[in-house]
Design a protein around this motif. Structure first.
Motif, PDB file in Angstrom:
ATOM      1  N   GLU A  71     -31.253  27.221 -53.483  1.00  0.00           N
ATOM      2  CA  GLU A  71     -30.786  25.181 -53.664  1.00  0.00           C
ATOM      3  C   GLU A  71     -30.624  25.375 -55.542  1.00  0.00           C
ATOM      4  OE1 GLU A  71     -32.630  21.747 -52.595  1.00  0.00           O
ATOM      5  OE2 GLU A  71     -30.636  20.606 -52.580  1.00  0.00           O
ATOM      6  N   ILE A  72     -29.032  25.219 -55.716  1.00  0.00           N
ATOM      7  CA  ILE A  72     -29.040  25.167 -57.368  1.00  0.00           C
ATOM      8  C   ILE A  72     -28.700  23.430 -57.745  1.00  0.00           C
ATOM      9  CG2 ILE A  72     -27.848  26.165 -59.233  1.00  0.00           C
ATOM     10  CD1 ILE A  72     -27.868  29.033 -57.841  1.00  0.00           C
ATOM     11  N   SER A  73     -29.072  23.545 -58.402  1.00  0.00           N
ATOM     12  CA  SER A  73     -29.240  22.006 -58.902  1.00  0.00           C
ATOM     13  C   SER A  73     -27.767  21.550 -60.198  1.00  0.00           C
ATOM     14  CB  SER A  73     -30.528  21.337 -59.580  1.00  0.00           C
ATOM     15  OG  SER A  73     -30.511  21.296 -58.610  1.00  0.00           O
ATOM     16  N   THR A  74     -26.818  21.092 -60.184  1.00  0.00           N
ATOM     17  CA  THR A  74     -25.021  21.043 -60.572  1.00  0.00           C
ATOM     18  C   THR A  74     -25.135  20.187 -61.130  1.00  0.00           C
ATOM     19  OG1 THR A  74     -23.979  20.656 -59.489  1.00  0.00           O
ATOM     20  CG2 THR A  74     -24.248  22.800 -59.288  1.00  0.00           C
ATOM     21  N   LYS A  75     -24.202  20.209 -62.285  1.00  0.00           N
ATOM     22  CA  LYS A  75     -23.553  18.759 -63.185  1.00  0.00           C
ATOM     23  C   LYS A  75     -22.816  18.194 -62.882  1.00  0.00           C
ATOM     24  CE  LYS A  75     -24.377  16.373 -66.999  1.00  0.00           C
ATOM     25  NZ  LYS A  75     -26.458  15.049 -67.448  1.00  0.00           N
ATOM     26  N   PHE A  76     -21.800  17.348 -61.772  1.00  0.00           N
ATOM     27  CA  PHE A  76     -20.416  16.802 -61.472  1.00  0.00           C
ATOM     28  C   PHE A  76     -20.259  15.626 -62.817  1.00  0.00           C
ATOM     29  CE2 PHE A  76     -17.930  14.565 -59.081  1.00  0.00           C
ATOM     30  CZ  PHE A  76     -16.401  14.586 -59.569  1.00  0.00           C
ATOM     31  N   ASN A  77     -20.483  14.320 -62.350  1.00  0.00           N
ATOM     32  CA  ASN A  77     -20.704  13.344 -62.930  1.00  0.00           C
ATOM     33  C   ASN A  77     -21.782  12.817 -62.469  1.00  0.00           C
ATOM     34  OD1 ASN A  77     -19.709  12.484 -60.097  1.00  0.00           O
ATOM     35  ND2 ASN A  77     -17.380  12.076 -61.484  1.00  0.00           N
ATOM     36  N   ARG A  78     -22.970  13.704 -61.527  1.00  0.00           N
ATOM     37  CA  ARG A  78     -24.132  13.434 -61.151  1.00  0.00           C
ATOM     38  C   ARG A  78     -24.598  14.134 -60.911  1.00  0.00           C
ATOM     39  NH1 ARG A  78     -22.879   8.552 -58.463  1.00  0.00           N
ATOM     40  NH2 ARG A  78     -20.905   8.925 -59.840  1.00  0.00           N
ATOM     41  N   ALA A  79     -25.897  14.741 -60.451  1.00  0.00           N
ATOM     42  CA  ALA A  79     -26.534  15.730 -60.225  1.00  0.00           C
ATOM     43  C   ALA A  79     -25.862  15.647 -58.836  1.00  0.00           C
ATOM     44  CB  ALA A  79     -28.153  15.867 -60.328  1.00  0.00           C
TER      45      ALA A  79
END
Ligand code: AMP
Ligand code: FE
Ligand code: FE
Ligand code: ZN
Length: 274
Positions: free
Chosen positions: A64-72
């Motif tokens: 599971e990878i945390s990324t940024k869109f306009n939020r996490a």
């Protein structure tokens, strides 16, 4: 006997069950297959796979990878090759980055007189250390009543011991998972508090990066929410997945694989798509 759970954390990240312990628990619950999806690492898979072979439980490699869109936003990767060089480089980088941030958090706590030593945390919690581990310490030290309280008072953004870590862009998470031979899947779509248009925008952006599936069944999602997500997945030609996001004692309110009714057929479809 055909139920599965494709979203589980172990001690390799912020879960409280060892990979082998997780497999035993899943077996006791009568699950047919599980996926190990630790934050930022696939290092728990080998142990889980070994236990799975011994106990007759299918174990799927995941992350599971945390990324940024306009939020996490969290992207799950299924059937990644845990040993892939490209994956290891990235996960090691993420762990180093976490380490730097974590050392700073530990220093902030120590400066307030708390008996927190990062080296000891590494020994106790392993490689991938996150805010939940600090929260656990705060509970043990009597500064918070439980994990939620520790987060709300100390570890959430804006609180005393919050420090950000580097978050990968959305496209990069997809690329990492694809390069490691895996399928990128959008995790828990309702956790981002997007309205219907926002969720569609997120899905469409992910599709441009190679998104292949969406987590439609998840702890706490109502039958209406599940139906909505399944319809959306079908509309976009996405594979359906589901999982509990079990963390063990670290999130005692989330049980493993119970009541989600994720069918084994969904896993078969994933396998065919790899
Ligand atoms: P980190 O990646 O170290 O910044 O920590 C993020 C992790 O903390 C997430 O994956 C969640 O499991 C957990 N988390 C974030 N906010 C909360 C909260 N309010 N209560 C409990 N756990 C949280
Ligand atoms: Fe977590
Ligand atoms: Fe998540
Ligand atoms: Zn998770």
């Amino acid at each position: 006997m055909d139920r599965i759970d494709l979203h589980l954390h172990t001690t390799a990240s912020d879960g409280s069950c060892s990979p082998a312990g997780l497999v035993r628990l899943a077996r006791e619950q009568g699950l047919r297959a599980i996926a190990v999806t630790d934050h930022d690492t696939a290092s728990g898979y080998a142990e889980a796979a070994r236990a799975g072979r011994e106990l007759g439980l299918e174990v799927v490699p995941g992350i599971e990878i945390s990324t940024k869109f306009n939020r996490a936003v969290h992207i799950l990767g299924y059937y990644i090759h845990p040993e892939a060089e490209s994956l290891r480089e990235v996960t090691e980088g993420l762990v180093r980055d976490r380490d730097e941030r974590n050392r700073k958090i530990a220093r902030l706590m120590a400066a307030d007189g708390l008996p927190v030593r990062y080296e000891e945390m590494r020994q106790r919690f392993g490689q991938v250390i996150g805010r939940p581990h600090f929260a656990e310490l705060l509970v043990e030290l009597g500064l918070a009543s439980d994990m939620q309280d520790a987060f709300a008072r100390y570890m959430e953004r804006g609180q005393k011991y919050y420090l950000p870590r580097t978050i990968l862009p959305l496209e990069r998470a997809h690329e990492i998972i694809r390069q490691a031979g895996g399928l990128p899947v959008l995790a828990h779509p309702f956790q981002y508090r997007l309205d219907a248009a926002g969720l569609r925008e997120l899905i469409e952006t992910c599709l441009e990066s190679g998104l292949r599936g969406m987590e439609c069944r998840y702890t706490g999602y109502s039958p209406e929410q599940v139906r909505y997500l399944e319809t959306l997945a079908e509309e976009y030609g996405l594979l359906k997945t589901g999982g509990s996001d079990f963390h063990g004692q670290a999130k005692p309110q989330v049980p493993l694989g119970v009541g989600l009714d994720v069918p084994y057929a969904w896993l078969e479809a994933l396998k065919e798509a790899v």
